[in-house]
Design an enzyme around this catalytic site. Sequence first.
Site, PDB file in Angstrom:
ATOM      1  N   ARG A 159      33.363  36.982  46.112  1.00 27.23           N
ATOM      2  CA  ARG A 159      32.967  36.886  47.518  1.00 27.23           C
ATOM      3  C   ARG A 159      32.645  38.272  48.052  1.00 27.23           C
ATOM      4  O   ARG A 159      33.116  39.284  47.525  1.00 27.23           O
ATOM      5  CB  ARG A 159      34.047  36.243  48.380  1.00 27.23           C
ATOM      6  CG  ARG A 159      35.385  36.984  48.414  1.00 27.23           C
ATOM      7  CD  ARG A 159      36.325  36.490  47.355  1.00 27.23           C
ATOM      8  NE  ARG A 159      37.593  37.188  47.356  1.00 27.23           N
ATOM      9  CZ  ARG A 159      38.614  36.847  48.130  1.00 27.23           C
ATOM     10  NH1 ARG A 159      38.497  35.868  48.994  1.00 27.23           N
ATOM     11  NH2 ARG A 159      39.753  37.495  48.032  1.00 27.23           N
TER      12      ARG A 159
ATOM     13  N   ASP B 166      41.266  45.117  40.785  1.00 23.79           N
ATOM     14  CA  ASP B 166      41.624  44.257  41.916  1.00 23.79           C
ATOM     15  C   ASP B 166      43.102  44.336  42.280  1.00 23.79           C
ATOM     16  O   ASP B 166      43.468  44.281  43.459  1.00 23.79           O
ATOM     17  CB  ASP B 166      41.188  42.804  41.674  1.00 23.79           C
ATOM     18  CG  ASP B 166      41.632  42.239  40.339  1.00 23.79           C
ATOM     19  OD1 ASP B 166      42.444  42.886  39.639  1.00 23.79           O
ATOM     20  OD2 ASP B 166      41.151  41.148  39.967  1.00 23.79           O
TER      21      ASP B 166
END
Length: 490
Positions: A16, A238
């Site tokens: 996203r 991440d």
Amino acid sequence: MHRSVLAFDFGASSGRAMMGCLDGGRLTIEEIHRFSNDPVTLGDTFYWDVLRLTHEIREALVKARQTEEYESIGIDTWGVDFGLLDRQGRLLGNVRHYRDARNLSAARQVLEKLPMEQLYARTGIQYAPFNTVFQLHAVKEDTPYLLENAQRLLMLPDLLGFFLSGAAHTDYSEASTSGLLDVKTGGWAWDIIDRLGYPRHIFGEISPSGQVIGELRPQLCEELLLKSTKVISVASHDTASAVAAVPSLEKDFAYISCGTWSLFGTELDAPIASEAALRYNFTNEGGYGGKIRFLKNIMGMWLIQESRRHWKRAGMDMSFAELEQRARECAPFQSLIDVDDESFLAPGDIPSRVREYCKKTHQPAPESVGEVMQCIYSSIALKYRHTLEGLTEVTKKKYAALHMVGGGIKDKLLCQLAADACGIPVIAGPVEATVIGNVAVQLIALGALADIGQARQVIASSFDVARYEPSAEPERMKIAYLQYKKLLGL
């Protein structure tokens, strides 16, 4: 003053783009573009569809331009995977998936030359068959022509950043997942690289997280009608971004970044590569500000996600909420698995593998959807308990609470079982920790936030958290944990 940045967050199943805005000391995020991340199997080879992901980045840039002006762009992804570039900066082949089957045999071959004790002492990275150090051996043996023609190795977020900016950059947090860094210096472990026969010239200089690496390529701006915009190498692994967003105002805190993987650990000033750390299989990865993410990778939500995919292929399309409810309807701790067993690593029929594991270990085989789910939930929770015990022993610190961040905390049953198993409160939130950490590091690089301390204060005051107190009977949990330890031979 209103400041806006664009964060790209790529996970193992979806990605996203989200706009992060800082206004009056409050941070907000807004989704701009969401897309699936669908790996591709060709023959017996498992790839990431990097070209498709690049297309989705371009789509997001156009959408973001139509939404709000933004000052910079940051990208984070999972670790270990990489692309190879030739002398003209062209990608040599598709990027292999860390779950590609060839990595298992490659890992065994490397460890025959270089025992894990030696590798861990030099790199401080826990054993996982997909670590970059093993993947490169697979390249060397299986497709040597790629290494022969490679000029540069770029870890995945750095590769995507290169596609945007043309700057070949190596971020510390991402490179630290490779198993090829010197645990003491944070630079490349050249003796390991030489011993395994990997070409030195493909490894670029390592830079601290949070650097401005360049601006969007002029031809990309012209094609997509974009303004020249800074590209920032955030804490591009991440988990490093997620840890940057943990809303703890204390120096010593324990966390779980909960998604496809559960990353369970703490933040340290210096690495620990002791015998005890190796025994518990803890890893020393890089974090923002030169910190060490001392943590353990646990298979986590992958087992639930892949089970759901299997049931969907079989005609049973159930939501995660429905799977959670079915688990609640079944008694916990009736059967247990080692969630990190290699049999669960590859995609496919996870429910059948759970049953086979239980049969092989002389336990009742869970049959229904709810029984399989409860087995997975219970096993993850007890893995958390064992990991917390190890973290406490190795760091010689006690942790009063457990911070859980990431998409997995939407699963309330998992959060409650984590509190029950670990015997301490769980503070769950924020859900979008990885994106928020990505945004925060960009804002620090731009001077909108002073440092990570201020960033965490802003995050704590901007996003809600939920608190879960331990509710299980201690004696019942003790018995379940002893059963788990016996099963795993601990």
